[in-house]
Design an enzyme around this catalytic site. Structure first.
Site, short mmCIF file in Angstrom:
data_model
loop_
_atom_site.label_atom_id
_atom_site.label_comp_id
_atom_site.label_asym_id
_atom_site.label_seq_id
_atom_site.Cartn_x
_atom_site.Cartn_y
_atom_site.Cartn_z
N ARG A 294 71.36 37.27 72.41
CA ARG A 294 72.16 37.04 71.20
C ARG A 294 72.41 35.55 70.94
NH1 ARG A 294 75.05 41.35 73.50
NH2 ARG A 294 74.41 43.38 72.61
N LYS A 316 67.64 27.98 59.32
CA LYS A 316 66.92 29.19 58.89
C LYS A 316 65.83 29.45 59.92
CE LYS A 316 67.48 29.75 53.90
NZ LYS A 316 66.78 29.72 52.60
N GLU A 358 57.63 19.56 49.70
CA GLU A 358 59.07 19.72 49.95
C GLU A 358 59.81 18.38 49.77
OE1 GLU A 358 60.53 22.49 50.20
OE2 GLU A 358 59.31 23.98 51.22
N LYS A 408 68.63 17.80 52.45
CA LYS A 408 68.80 19.13 53.07
C LYS A 408 70.15 19.19 53.78
CE LYS A 408 66.77 22.95 55.28
NZ LYS A 408 65.54 23.72 55.49
N GLU A 418 73.83 30.03 52.82
CA GLU A 418 73.17 30.17 51.51
C GLU A 418 73.93 31.12 50.58
OE1 GLU A 418 69.10 31.62 51.62
OE2 GLU A 418 68.51 30.07 50.18
N ARG A 422 73.28 26.07 48.75
CA ARG A 422 72.05 25.92 49.52
C ARG A 422 70.85 26.53 48.79
NH1 ARG A 422 70.74 26.95 55.96
NH2 ARG A 422 68.54 26.43 55.75
N ASN A 426 65.86 26.12 47.47
CA ASN A 426 64.82 27.13 47.27
C ASN A 426 64.05 26.90 45.98
OD1 ASN A 426 64.25 30.54 47.46
ND2 ASN A 426 64.32 29.28 49.27
N HIS A 429 60.48 28.24 45.25
CA HIS A 429 60.09 29.19 46.29
C HIS A 429 59.96 30.63 45.83
CE1 HIS A 429 60.91 25.74 48.77
NE2 HIS A 429 60.55 26.39 49.85
N HIS A 433 56.62 31.79 47.45
CA HIS A 433 56.44 32.78 48.52
C HIS A 433 55.54 33.92 48.07
CE1 HIS A 433 60.25 31.57 51.00
NE2 HIS A 433 59.19 30.85 51.30
N HIS A 445 52.20 26.37 52.64
CA HIS A 445 53.52 26.58 52.04
C HIS A 445 53.84 25.54 50.97
CE1 HIS A 445 57.75 27.70 51.89
NE2 HIS A 445 58.07 26.43 52.03
N1 LIG Z 1 63.24 27.32 58.25
C1 LIG Z 1 63.17 26.60 57.15
O1 LIG Z 1 64.17 26.14 56.59
C2 LIG Z 1 61.82 26.30 56.57
C3 LIG Z 1 61.71 25.34 55.59
C4 LIG Z 1 60.43 25.07 55.08
C5 LIG Z 1 59.33 25.74 55.55
N2 LIG Z 1 59.51 26.67 56.53
C6 LIG Z 1 58.36 27.40 57.07
O2 LIG Z 1 57.51 26.44 57.70
C7 LIG Z 1 56.13 26.85 57.57
C8 LIG Z 1 55.36 25.71 56.96
O3 LIG Z 1 55.46 24.62 57.90
P1 LIG Z 1 54.19 23.63 58.07
O4 LIG Z 1 53.82 23.12 56.75
O5 LIG Z 1 54.51 22.69 59.14
O6 LIG Z 1 53.04 24.65 58.48
P2 LIG Z 1 52.50 25.11 59.91
O7 LIG Z 1 53.57 25.30 60.89
O8 LIG Z 1 51.61 26.25 59.61
O9 LIG Z 1 51.62 23.85 60.38
C9 LIG Z 1 50.51 23.52 59.58
C10 LIG Z 1 49.27 23.24 60.46
O10 LIG Z 1 49.40 21.90 60.98
C11 LIG Z 1 49.29 21.93 62.39
N3 LIG Z 1 50.08 20.82 62.88
C12 LIG Z 1 51.41 20.65 62.79
N4 LIG Z 1 51.76 19.46 63.30
C13 LIG Z 1 50.62 18.85 63.72
C14 LIG Z 1 50.33 17.60 64.30
N5 LIG Z 1 51.27 16.71 64.54
N6 LIG Z 1 49.04 17.33 64.60
C15 LIG Z 1 48.06 18.23 64.34
N7 LIG Z 1 48.28 19.43 63.76
C16 LIG Z 1 49.55 19.73 63.45
C17 LIG Z 1 49.78 23.28 62.79
O11 LIG Z 1 49.34 23.62 64.08
C18 LIG Z 1 49.17 24.13 61.68
O12 LIG Z 1 47.80 24.35 61.96
C19 LIG Z 1 56.15 28.10 56.71
O13 LIG Z 1 56.11 29.23 57.53
C20 LIG Z 1 57.51 28.02 56.01
O14 LIG Z 1 58.00 29.30 55.67
C21 LIG Z 1 60.73 26.97 57.05
O1 LIG Z 2 66.60 25.67 53.81
C1 LIG Z 2 66.63 26.36 52.78
O2 LIG Z 2 67.60 27.05 52.40
C2 LIG Z 2 65.44 26.39 51.92
O3 LIG Z 2 65.35 27.15 50.97
C3 LIG Z 2 64.33 25.49 52.32
C4 LIG Z 2 62.98 25.97 51.87
O4 LIG Z 2 62.22 24.79 51.59
C5 LIG Z 2 62.24 26.73 52.94
O5 LIG Z 2 60.91 27.03 52.61
C6 LIG Z 2 62.92 28.01 53.42
O6 LIG Z 2 62.31 28.49 54.58
C7 LIG Z 2 62.80 29.10 52.40
O7 LIG Z 2 63.79 29.98 52.75
P1 LIG Z 2 63.73 31.52 52.33
O8 LIG Z 2 65.15 31.94 52.55
O9 LIG Z 2 63.29 31.56 50.89
O10 LIG Z 2 62.74 32.17 53.22
#
Ligand SMILES: NC(=O)c1ccc[n+]([C@@H]2O[C@H](COP(=O)([O-])OP(=O)(O)OC[C@H]3O[C@@H](n4cnc5c(N)ncnc54)[C@H](O)[C@@H]3O)[C@@H](O)[C@H]2O)c1
Ligand SMILES: O=C(O)C(=O)C[C@@H](O)[C@H](O)[C@H](O)COP(=O)(O)O
Length: 543
Positions: A294, A316, A358, A408, A418, A422, A426, A429, A433, A445
């Site tokens: 947890r 998130k 972003e 952010k 959110e 917050r 989005n 998005h 998405h 993304h």
């Molecule tokens: N939690 C949140 O608030 C939030 C916000 C935005 C996006 N996201 C999520 O994040 C993901 C997108 O993230 P992303 O754009 O980093 O994509 P990703 O994690 O798929 O990485 C993109 C590619 O780049 C590679 N990579 C990353 N860093 C590297 C480095 N330093 N050197 C070489 N290769 C590298 C990865 O292995 C992958 O192949 C999505 O799943 C999205 O939903 C989450």
């Molecule tokens: O942090 C947030 O809140 C965002 O919306 C950031 C977004 O850029 C990001 O892609 C986030 O993961 C999207 O959230 P979701 O709740 O739509 O899945």
């Protein structure tokens, strides 16, 4: 009065022979800052050596000169690196001035040398008047007298054991150039952005942690190897978990495999997770940390631009389902985020470019300075190849990352879960998405969000919120960065159904984030389907 605008960037203190002058000089060279050493300043002004001053005028006279030199330089040596004589902090005036300097944000760097090494260096030196007549004994006596003062004043402590002056200077340069964005809220933490910040993992994990699950993907092996070595050096038992790359790593099957491994390895609530990689890896790592027993401590080490500016911060966490993106997860904040600029050296161009999506989003919803910086630097940013100079990374890219994280942080600090504000993060998005899902996650993304922002801008225009100029500006800026602004996949029915799965939807009503102008996000609830259809047509392109 010590003013941050005119004070040195760092002041180096420590015992005679510790290497303060060399550390100060080499660090100054690395960050292209001026360097001064107070002993040298005094000798230049007096026209004789410190030893001669001691011999002719006595220590008290020297200390008076030294105090004046230090106080002057603390007030008027903007951005420089200053090394002090070993005894300087022992004067009440200098000690109090250094406390004021710290309060003004200055870095007091204690260069700590092992007594054995210090004594041996002292025995070899004959130009230090205070070590005459039994250098070793005198050095130890001074060490016993001074070390608590050094420790009390230090904001950074560097140990000279088992390293080189050059490596120490590199570490100090990294520490002095890192940026810190604080995220407040129920569980506050810092996002540190800089070259070499991975070295701070131990600070964030602490001494209660015994086991660390290092969750990463194969393309970042070089960086996870470095993190693993640091963790093991710090004494942690590291369980290495390489997960499938990108979206393939955000599945319940992957989560299941990790949970089972943690159980096998006996992870307790005092153990921790480190997520290292792109946003997909940090989303999965955060989800594991949120759900194991947890909730256990975790640190994100983002290695892609998008992960640095967005995914790693805000709490998130989550995974995808067949039915859509990020449908399962938890709001669960990290103990800290370490965005190490050095990891960008291996980032492919297309992944850097998608991260700009972003960055641009944060500009559209809040920070016009980001938009201006993107406009001005579009060509060089679009051509990113990881071979850029440290200076370019440490200014252009570090500035953009810091500003985007600040946007952010300002949202998540006041609305972690959110409930309203917050949601502005989005922007783009809702369609974004849907595109990722329909394109079976083959679209990055950031690219999908880019089209989603053009769609949102068109929707805002159609519903009377945004003028055509602002819509055109979206297309112009995003395409100049190498980001997509149109999409011909899927059909409107598919998209409409997927948008109803968006987490901003309430009941049967769709909710969008649109702009009432650049920097003026607002909610658009339950827009007419006709408006959605018109906006959808506007992001299609005649083949
Ligand atoms: N939690 C949140 O608030 C939030 C916000 C935005 C996006 N996201 C999520 O994040 C993901 C997108 O993230 P992303 O754009 O980093 O994509 P990703 O994690 O798929 O990485 C993109 C590619 O780049 C590679 N990579 C990353 N860093 C590297 C480095 N330093 N050197 C070489 N290769 C590298 C990865 O292995 C992958 O192949 C999505 O799943 C999205 O939903 C989450
Ligand atoms: O942090 C947030 O809140 C965002 O919306 C950031 C977004 O850029 C990001 O892609 C986030 O993961 C999207 O959230 P979701 O709740 O739509 O899945």
């Amino acid at each position: 009065m010590i003013e941050s605008s005119s004070m040195p960037k760092a002041v180096v203190i420590g015992m005679p022979g510790a290497g303060k002058t060399r550390l100060g000089r080499e660090t100054a060279a690395l960050i292209k800052a001026p360097f001064r050493d107070t002993d040298q300043c005094i000798e230049e002004e007096a026209g004789r050596s410190v030893s001669e001053i001691f011999d002719t005028q006595g220590e008290q006279a020297f200390r008076g000169m030294e105090t004046r030199a230090v106080l002057d330089l603390l007030k008027d040596f903007s951005g420089g690196i200053l090394s002090l004589g070993g005894g300087a902090p022992m004067s009440t005036e200098v000690f109090q001035a250094l406390q004021d300097y710290r309060r003004a944000g200055g870095a007091v760097v204690y260069l700590q040398v092992d007594p054995e090494e210090g004594v041996s260096r002292a025995a070899r030196s004959d130009h230090r008047p205070l070590l005459r007549g039994g250098a070793s004994e005198r050095w130890m006596a001074l060490y016993r007298e001074r070390r608590s003062v050094y420790q009390e004043l230090a904001t950074i402590t560097l140990k000279s054991r088992n390293t080189t002056p050059r490596a120490l200077a590199r570490r100090l340069a990294d520490a002095l150039t890192e940026r810190v964005v604080h995220v407040s809220g129920p569980d506050p933490y810092d996002v540190r952005i800089g070259a070499g910040v991975t070295g701070r993992l131990h600070e964030l994990l602490g001494d209660q942690t015994m086991r660390v699950a290092l969750i990463h993907t194969q393309p970042v092996q070089r960086h996870s190897d470095h993190a693993r070595a640091l963790l093991r050096q710090a004494g942690y038992q590291v369980v290495d978990l390489t997960i499938p790359d990108a979206e393939a790593g955000k599945t319940i099957q992957v989560s299941q495999g990790i949970w089972e491994r943690l159980a096998t390895e006996g992870f307790t609530r005092s153990d921790a997770v480190v997520g290292l990689g792109g946003g997909a890896a940090t989303d999965q790592a955060g989800f594991i940390a949120a759900t194991w027993m947890r909730g256990i401590r975790y640190v994100n080490c983002p290695t892609s631009l998008l992960a640095m500016v967005d995914a790693s911060t805000g709490g998130k966490t989550g995974i995808n389902l067949e039915q859509g993106k990020n449908l399962v997860g938890s709001f669960y904040t990290p103990a800290g985020v370490l965005a190490d600029l050095r990891t960008l050296r291996t980032l492919p161009n297309e992944i850097f470019v998608e991260g700009l999506g972003e960055v641009a989003k944060s500009g559209f919803i809040m920070d016009g300075g980001i938009l201006r910086e993107l406009e001005e630097r579009a060509e060089s940013l679009r051509a990113f190849d990881g071979q850029e100079s440290d200076q370019w990374l440490g200014t252009v890219v570090q500035d953009l990352i810091e500003r985007t994280v600040e946007v952010k942080a300002r949202h998540v600090s006041v609305d972690l879960k959110e409930s309203g504000l917050r949601e502005f993060l989005n922007y783009g998005h809702t369609l974004g998405h849907a595109i990722e899902k329909i394109e079976h996650f083959t679209w990055r993304h950031g690219q999908a969000v880019s089209v989603g922002m053009v769609f949102a801008a068109e929707l805002a225009r159609i519903t009377g919120h945004l003028d055509q100029e602002a819509v055109d500006y979206h297309r112009k800026l995003l395409s100049s960065l190498g980001l997509r602004t149109w999409w011909n996949g899927g059909d409107f029915g598919q998209v409409l159904a997927l948008m109803h799965r968006d987490k901003k939807a309430r009941g049967n009503k769709l909710r969008f984030i649109i702009l009432d102008g650049l920097g003026k996000p607002t909610h658009l609830d339950d827009p007419p389907v006709s408006a959605l259809k018109e906006a959808f047509q506007a992001i299609r392109k005649e083949e």
